[in-house]
Write a protein that holds these residues in place. Sequence first.
Motif, PDB file in Angstrom:
ATOM      1  N   GLU A 111      43.602  41.966  31.193  1.00 16.36           N
ATOM      2  CA  GLU A 111      42.564  41.574  32.143  1.00 16.36           C
ATOM      3  C   GLU A 111      41.192  41.549  31.474  1.00 16.36           C
ATOM      4  OE1 GLU A 111      40.412  40.441  35.464  1.00 16.36           O
ATOM      5  OE2 GLU A 111      42.507  40.179  34.879  1.00 16.36           O
ATOM      6  N   SER A 112      40.909  42.534  30.635  1.00 15.13           N
ATOM      7  CA  SER A 112      39.640  42.540  29.912  1.00 15.13           C
ATOM      8  C   SER A 112      39.526  41.316  29.014  1.00 15.13           C
ATOM      9  CB  SER A 112      39.514  43.817  29.074  1.00 15.13           C
ATOM     10  OG  SER A 112      38.317  43.815  28.329  1.00 15.13           O
ATOM     11  N   ARG A 123      33.478  41.037  23.179  1.00 18.25           N
ATOM     12  CA  ARG A 123      32.362  40.103  23.020  1.00 18.25           C
ATOM     13  C   ARG A 123      31.948  40.009  21.559  1.00 18.25           C
ATOM     14  NH1 ARG A 123      30.745  42.420  28.026  1.00 18.25           N
ATOM     15  NH2 ARG A 123      29.600  44.044  26.912  1.00 18.25           N
ATOM     16  N   ARG A 126      40.943  38.435  29.470  1.00 19.79           N
ATOM     17  CA  ARG A 126      40.702  37.268  30.329  1.00 19.79           C
ATOM     18  C   ARG A 126      39.228  37.153  30.699  1.00 19.79           C
ATOM     19  NH1 ARG A 126      39.490  35.996  35.226  1.00 19.79           N
ATOM     20  NH2 ARG A 126      39.377  38.191  35.854  1.00 19.79           N
ATOM     21  N   GLN A 127      38.632  38.288  31.045  1.00 13.24           N
ATOM     22  CA  GLN A 127      37.234  38.280  31.460  1.00 13.24           C
ATOM     23  C   GLN A 127      36.301  37.866  30.326  1.00 13.24           C
ATOM     24  OE1 GLN A 127      36.328  42.137  33.107  1.00 13.24           O
ATOM     25  NE2 GLN A 127      37.867  41.962  34.734  1.00 13.24           N
ATOM     26  N   HIS A 128      36.729  38.092  29.085  1.00 16.42           N
ATOM     27  CA  HIS A 128      35.887  37.772  27.934  1.00 16.42           C
ATOM     28  C   HIS A 128      36.370  36.529  27.183  1.00 16.42           C
ATOM     29  CE1 HIS A 128      34.964  42.088  28.621  1.00 16.42           C
ATOM     30  NE2 HIS A 128      33.748  41.707  28.269  1.00 16.42           N
ATOM     31  N   SER A 129      37.256  35.767  27.808  1.00 16.06           N
ATOM     32  CA  SER A 129      37.780  34.530  27.201  1.00 16.06           C
ATOM     33  C   SER A 129      38.383  34.791  25.826  1.00 16.06           C
ATOM     34  CB  SER A 129      36.672  33.473  27.112  1.00 16.06           C
ATOM     35  OG  SER A 129      36.167  33.167  28.389  1.00 16.06           O
TER      36      SER A 129
END
Length: 405
Positions: free
Chosen positions: A31-32, A2, A34-37
Motif C-alpha cells: 500500500e505504501s 520518495r 502504491r501511494q508513492h507510485s
Amino acid sequence: MRRAKSLGIDAFALNIGVDTNTNQQLELAYESARQHSMKVFLSFDFNWWQNDQAFEIGEMIARFATWPAQLIVDNKTFASTFGGDGLNVSAAKEAAGTPVLFVPNLQVELGLEAAVDGLFNWMAWPHNGRNKAPTTHNNVSVGDGDRAYVHALAGRPYIAPVSPWFFTHFGPEVSFSKNWVFPADLLWYERWSEILALQPRFVEIVSWNDYGESHYTGPLHTLHTDDGSSKWVNDMPHDGWLEMAKPFIAAFKAGAPSPDNYITSDQLIYWYRPAPRGQDCDSTDTCMVSANNSSGDYFLGRPDGWTSVQDSVFVVSLLRGPATIHIKSGGRLHRYDAPAGAFPQEVPMIPGEQSFSVSRGGKIILSGASSKPVLENCICGLYNFNAYGNILTPQSLITSSDIQF
C-alpha cells in the motif's frame, strides 16, 4: 520510497521469511508503494523458506499478484529469492495460477531448471569462492560472477548485483554468529562502471536497509528494530552513496557508457572506516569468546578478511567541470586535479579530523569537515569495519576560515 524514486530506483525487493506477521507487513508495504507510485516484488528468503514449500510460495505470489504496486515485467508477476537451490520452480509457478517471471538467486554451478526465467546473483563483492574475503590464490571478482551467470543463462534475464560495502560482527549475543568482511574500498564506483559496460537486463542494489551486514544505502533514521548491529551502525550514515549512483542509474537506463552527461551539479562523496584496521580491541570486543559456528562464519577477534581492506579515505567527485580537490586526513594534506565527470580517488587514512574542499578558478566551490574523526580507539569496544560516508554539495559550502588547508 520518495527518496528512492527521486534517484531513479524503480522497485523494492521485499525479502520475506515465514513470520506470523509477514502478510500484514507485506500489505502495508504494497500500500505504501502504491501511494508513492513505486513498485515492489516478493523475494523469498531461504534462510527461512524450505525447498518443499513450492506450493506455499506460489500461493504467496498469487496473493499479491493483483495489487497495484506489484512489479510486472513482460506482462508477468515478478518474483525472486535469496537462495533456494533445489526449489521446484515449475511447481511454484503452477501454484501461483498466474504468469510469473521467476528470477531466483540460485547457484549456476548446479544447473538451471527450464522453468527458471532468469537469475539473480547475490555475490556483489570480491570473494574466495566460499563466501569469504578473497585470498592470493582464491580471488573471484564480481565480474567473474557476471560472466558465469550470463553464460549459464544463455540469453535469459540476469539481475546483476551492486553493493557498496560488507561487514558483519555478530558474536554470542545472537544465534547466527558471524564475523567477516568483504573488501569494498572503491567497489561502489568500480561496480557501477562495470554495470554500464555490461548493461544487464536488471540491476539490484544490495541493499537498502541491511544494517547487520553494513551494506545499507538508505537513511539511518528509518525506524527499524535492532538485531545487535547498532554497535557498529549507530552514527555511521552512508549518505552520499545513492547520490553517487544517481547519474550512473540515469546512464544505465539510457544505455550510455558513462555517467558524465547525467551529472547536474558539483558534488564530492567520501567514505572511510572509523579506525585503522590494526587497532587492538581484543580486550573489549564481543567476538573474542566462543559462539555458535555451525555456519563456519564465526571468527574470533577481527573480522575474517580484515587484511584485505585498505586504511584509506575514498572519494568520488561528480563535477560539471575540471577542479582541484584537497583532502586533509589527520593533518596530512593531499591535492589533486580532477576532470569533469565522475572520478575516483583514495588517499592514506590518518587518525584525526577529515576535511575536504573543491576549488575551480581559484574559488572554493565545495568545502566541509566530516563530523566523524578517525580514532585510534575501539568504538563501543568493537572492531568496527563499517564505513562512515557523507557528501559535499554546494549547500554544504563553508568559509575558508572554517577549514584550513
